[in-house]
Scaffold this motif. Structure first.
Motif, mmCIF file in Angstrom:
data_model
loop_
_atom_site.group_PDB
_atom_site.id
_atom_site.type_symbol
_atom_site.label_atom_id
_atom_site.label_comp_id
_atom_site.label_asym_id
_atom_site.label_seq_id
_atom_site.Cartn_x
_atom_site.Cartn_y
_atom_site.Cartn_z
ATOM 1 N N LYS A 262 62.967 -2.636 9.313
ATOM 2 C CA LYS A 262 64.049 -1.704 8.942
ATOM 3 C C LYS A 262 65.340 -2.021 9.705
ATOM 4 O O LYS A 262 65.299 -2.606 10.769
ATOM 5 C CB LYS A 262 63.640 -0.265 9.290
ATOM 6 N N LEU A 263 66.459 -1.578 9.160
ATOM 7 C CA LEU A 263 67.755 -1.757 9.822
ATOM 8 C C LEU A 263 67.784 -1.021 11.166
ATOM 9 O O LEU A 263 67.203 0.054 11.283
ATOM 10 C CB LEU A 263 68.884 -1.199 8.948
ATOM 11 N N SER A 264 68.492 -1.589 12.141
ATOM 12 C CA SER A 264 68.583 -0.943 13.457
ATOM 13 C C SER A 264 69.507 0.269 13.414
ATOM 14 O O SER A 264 69.415 1.170 14.225
ATOM 15 C CB SER A 264 69.080 -1.940 14.501
ATOM 16 N N LYS A 265 70.448 0.256 12.463
ATOM 17 C CA LYS A 265 71.373 1.378 12.305
ATOM 18 C C LYS A 265 71.419 1.754 10.831
ATOM 19 O O LYS A 265 71.175 0.914 9.965
ATOM 20 C CB LYS A 265 72.789 0.968 12.737
ATOM 21 N N MET A 266 71.752 2.991 10.563
ATOM 22 C CA MET A 266 71.941 3.485 9.187
ATOM 23 C C MET A 266 70.718 3.246 8.296
ATOM 24 O O MET A 266 70.863 2.935 7.120
ATOM 25 C CB MET A 266 73.186 2.824 8.557
ATOM 26 N N ASN A 267 69.535 3.370 8.884
ATOM 27 C CA ASN A 267 68.328 3.225 8.069
ATOM 28 C C ASN A 267 68.197 4.405 7.104
ATOM 29 O O ASN A 267 67.785 4.239 5.959
ATOM 30 C CB ASN A 267 67.096 3.114 8.978
ATOM 31 N N MET A 268 68.612 5.564 7.554
ATOM 32 C CA MET A 268 68.611 6.808 6.754
ATOM 33 C C MET A 268 67.280 7.009 6.015
ATOM 34 O O MET A 268 67.231 7.094 4.791
ATOM 35 C CB MET A 268 69.789 6.803 5.762
ATOM 36 N N GLY A 269 66.216 7.003 6.812
ATOM 37 C CA GLY A 269 64.889 7.238 6.250
ATOM 38 C C GLY A 269 64.443 6.169 5.264
ATOM 39 O O GLY A 269 63.635 6.432 4.376
ATOM 40 N N GLY A 270 65.018 4.981 5.410
ATOM 41 C CA GLY A 270 64.600 3.865 4.539
ATOM 42 C C GLY A 270 65.608 3.571 3.450
ATOM 43 O O GLY A 270 65.634 2.478 2.892
ATOM 44 N N LEU A 271 66.483 4.541 3.158
ATOM 45 C CA LEU A 271 67.467 4.371 2.080
ATOM 46 C C LEU A 271 68.488 3.283 2.428
ATOM 47 O O LEU A 271 68.828 2.439 1.587
ATOM 48 C CB LEU A 271 68.185 5.706 1.829
ATOM 49 N N GLY A 272 68.946 3.307 3.685
ATOM 50 C CA GLY A 272 69.934 2.316 4.142
ATOM 51 C C GLY A 272 69.385 0.894 4.048
ATOM 52 O O GLY A 272 70.089 -0.018 3.606
#
Lengths: 75, 140
Positions: B57-67
């Motif tokens: 997953k992204l380290s920032k702005m993952n937003m529960g997987g949406l990012g």
């Protein structure tokens, strides 16, 4: 110069044109010629440098902006 | 080929963006004819678990997987290689993959849980042997 192998990297982004060039070069034998076509701007200068790093020879870099064609002889 | 240069990378992070950077650098260095060693420790080892690269997953702005989902979409649109593709490219170009033995025992990850591209298990000594010959050594 007649090429032995020709690959296209059109549309590919960094660092794929460089990677695909190296993958193709590894399959050639000394003296064979590879032609790489692409349109990723930075790769036009990065591929010739990377090729020199391993002792292969850049025969030509043709600029048909935005497309370029690099011809390499395996060293 | 004269004076082959070497590079080592410790991948400590399991974040998608950081793992991408690590594998792009490794593949690029290998494409430039460098000897490359990658050492996977802590969360970085998770990327080398079967299915691990897809779960990253992204380290920032993952937003529960949406990012992460959105970023993967943008990457695909821009013809940026996937993490799985870069791992495969690295392997084809001769990058050496070493799994951290301590992390494997700590996190209970047997060799069978790792992707087949990981052919070596080592410790700090293995990494330092590679890094002490390295012209470029990175910790990501």
């Amino acid at each position: 110069m007649k090429e032995d192998v020709k690959i296209s990297t059109l549309g590919m982004n960094c660092p794929k044109p460089l990677i695909e060039t190296r993958k193709a070069l590894r399959k050639l034998t000394k003296g064979q010629v590879l032609v790489v076509e692409g349109d990723h701007e930075i790769s036009k200068s990065e591929i010739p440098q990377a090729v020199k790093d391993t002792g292969d020879e850049v025969l030509s870099v043709e600029d048909k902006s935005p497309v370029w064609i690099i011809t390499i002889r395996k060293g | 080929m004269t004076g082959t240069k070497s590079m080592s990378i410790i991948l400590h992070s399991g974040d998608l963006d950081k793992a991408m950077a690590a594998f792009i650098l490794a593949a690029g260095a290998a494409a430039k004819g460098m000897n490359v060693t990658m050492f996977f420790t802590f969360w970085g080892l998770g990327v080398m678990k079967k299915g691990g690269a897809d779960k990253s997953k992204l380290s920032k702005m993952n937003m529960g997987g949406l990012g992460t989902k959105m970023m993967k979409g943008v990457m695909k649109k821009n013809n940026v290689a996937t993490l799985t593709e870069l791992i495969s490219d690295c392997k084809e170009l001769g990058v050496r993959f070493v799994a951290c033995e301590m992390t494997m025992s700590l996190m209970n990850v047997p060799k069978e849980m790792l992707i087949s591209e990981v052919t070596e298990i080592g410790g700090v000594g293995t990494y330092l042997d590679a890094a002490s010959e390295g012209h470029v050594n990175l910790f990501i």
